[in-house]
Design a protein around this motif. Structure first.
Motif, PDB file in Angstrom:
ATOM      1  N   PHE A  57      37.464  39.233  32.625  1.00 34.42           N
ATOM      2  CA  PHE A  57      38.827  39.298  33.154  1.00 34.42           C
ATOM      3  C   PHE A  57      39.109  38.180  34.142  1.00 34.42           C
ATOM      4  N   LEU A  60      41.410  33.826  32.630  1.00 37.28           N
ATOM      5  CA  LEU A  60      42.759  34.203  32.187  1.00 37.28           C
ATOM      6  C   LEU A  60      43.230  33.393  30.984  1.00 37.28           C
ATOM      7  N   GLU A  62      44.256  32.675  27.463  1.00 35.80           N
ATOM      8  CA  GLU A  62      44.834  33.613  26.495  1.00 35.80           C
ATOM      9  C   GLU A  62      43.919  33.830  25.297  1.00 35.80           C
ATOM     10  N   LEU A  65      41.170  36.252  26.380  1.00 35.67           N
ATOM     11  CA  LEU A  65      41.707  37.606  26.538  1.00 35.67           C
ATOM     12  C   LEU A  65      41.932  38.279  25.187  1.00 35.67           C
ATOM     13  N   THR A  69      38.046  39.728  25.509  1.00 34.43           N
ATOM     14  CA  THR A  69      38.204  40.709  26.576  1.00 34.43           C
ATOM     15  C   THR A  69      38.881  41.984  26.091  1.00 34.43           C
ATOM     16  N   CYS A 122      40.910  46.111  36.308  1.00 36.53           N
ATOM     17  CA  CYS A 122      41.163  44.710  35.942  1.00 36.53           C
ATOM     18  C   CYS A 122      42.435  44.572  35.122  1.00 36.53           C
ATOM     19  N   ILE A 123      42.667  45.501  34.197  1.00 36.92           N
ATOM     20  CA  ILE A 123      43.886  45.461  33.394  1.00 36.92           C
ATOM     21  C   ILE A 123      45.106  45.613  34.303  1.00 36.92           C
ATOM     22  N   SER A 125      45.401  44.759  37.346  1.00 39.44           N
ATOM     23  CA  SER A 125      45.584  43.611  38.239  1.00 39.44           C
ATOM     24  C   SER A 125      46.014  42.342  37.513  1.00 39.44           C
ATOM     25  N   LEU A 126      46.036  42.377  36.166  1.00 48.02           N
ATOM     26  CA  LEU A 126      46.437  41.190  35.425  1.00 48.02           C
ATOM     27  C   LEU A 126      47.927  40.900  35.601  1.00 48.02           C
ATOM     28  N   ASN A 127      48.256  39.643  35.656  1.00 43.29           N
ATOM     29  CA  ASN A 127      49.654  39.220  35.718  1.00 43.29           C
ATOM     30  C   ASN A 127      50.094  38.832  34.310  1.00 43.29           C
ATOM     31  N   LEU A 128      50.771  39.766  33.648  1.00 42.56           N
ATOM     32  CA  LEU A 128      51.153  39.543  32.250  1.00 42.56           C
ATOM     33  C   LEU A 128      52.668  39.415  32.083  1.00 42.56           C
TER      34      LEU A 128
END
Length: 200
Positions: A57, A60, A62, A65, A69, A122-123, A125-128
């Motif tokens: 994670f 980042l 893509e 991921l 991930t 972790c999911i 906290s991701l900036n998506l």
């Protein structure tokens, strides 16, 4: 986790009795030593997978991921969802009491909880914001898992108590200090100085 869960669902009293016997019995028996070695190995592997997932994670990219991930995360969550759904079905069919259902939660917590909790954190906290495609891939798997988890624990006393405390704002806020100041030795020595900082 699956092995322990199936053994417990087949005969809860026998599973708990065997567990207590192994904890009380001295480890002189060769089979007990073998079981202990196996448990230690599995524990080490769980710790390794936990750290690997956090590292995944941290990247980042893509491509990473989408191809590494998230497939790993989804596989783990789908497995947990299937195990929880099976457990819920068996508890209803065999009319398990609440304390017997609560023991299943403990099996999940100690067998796979240390893997799952960091993944969900972790999911979260991701900036998506800029990648709705990834968001659409994440949501169904997480929702399915959370839905069956809620169905399974909704009537457990500890969960009811915790939810009541939260609703009534009777909870403690834990503030984790994340900032720290470090200074080099004074006066600064001549030449090159190397420092290693370990953050657990």
């Amino acid at each position: 986790c699956k092995k322990a869960l199936y053994a417990y669902l087949q005969d809860p009293q026998k599973y708990v009795a065997d567990k207590e016997r192994k904890n009380d019995k001295s480890k002189s028996d060769e089979q007990d030593k073998s079981d202990e070695d196996e448990n230690n190995l599995i524990g080490t592997l769980r710790m390794f997978l936990t750290r690997i997932s956090v590292c995944l994670f941290a990247d980042l990219d893509e491509f990473i991921l989408e191809n590494y991930t998230f497939p790993y995360c989804f596989s783990l969550m789908n497995m947990c969802t299937e195990l929880l759904a099976y457990s819920h079905q068996q508890c209803n069919e065999k009319k398990f009491k609440l304390h017997e259902k609560a023991y299943i939660v403990n099996i999940f917590r100690y067998k796979i909880g240390e893997l799952l909790a960091p993944l969900l954190t972790c999911i979260w906290s991701l900036n998506l914001d800029s990648n709705l495609t990834l968001c659409s891939k994440i949501l169904p798997t997480v929702y399915k898992f959370m839905k069956i988890l809620n169905t399974f624990i909704v009537d457990l006393p500890d969960c009811i108590s915790a939810e009541t405390e939260f609703i009534n704002s009777n909870f403690n806020r834990i503030i984790v200090k994340r900032d720290a100041n470090y200074e080099s030795a004074h006066p600064v020595p001549r030449g090159f100085t190397e420092k290693h900082i370990y953050i657990p």
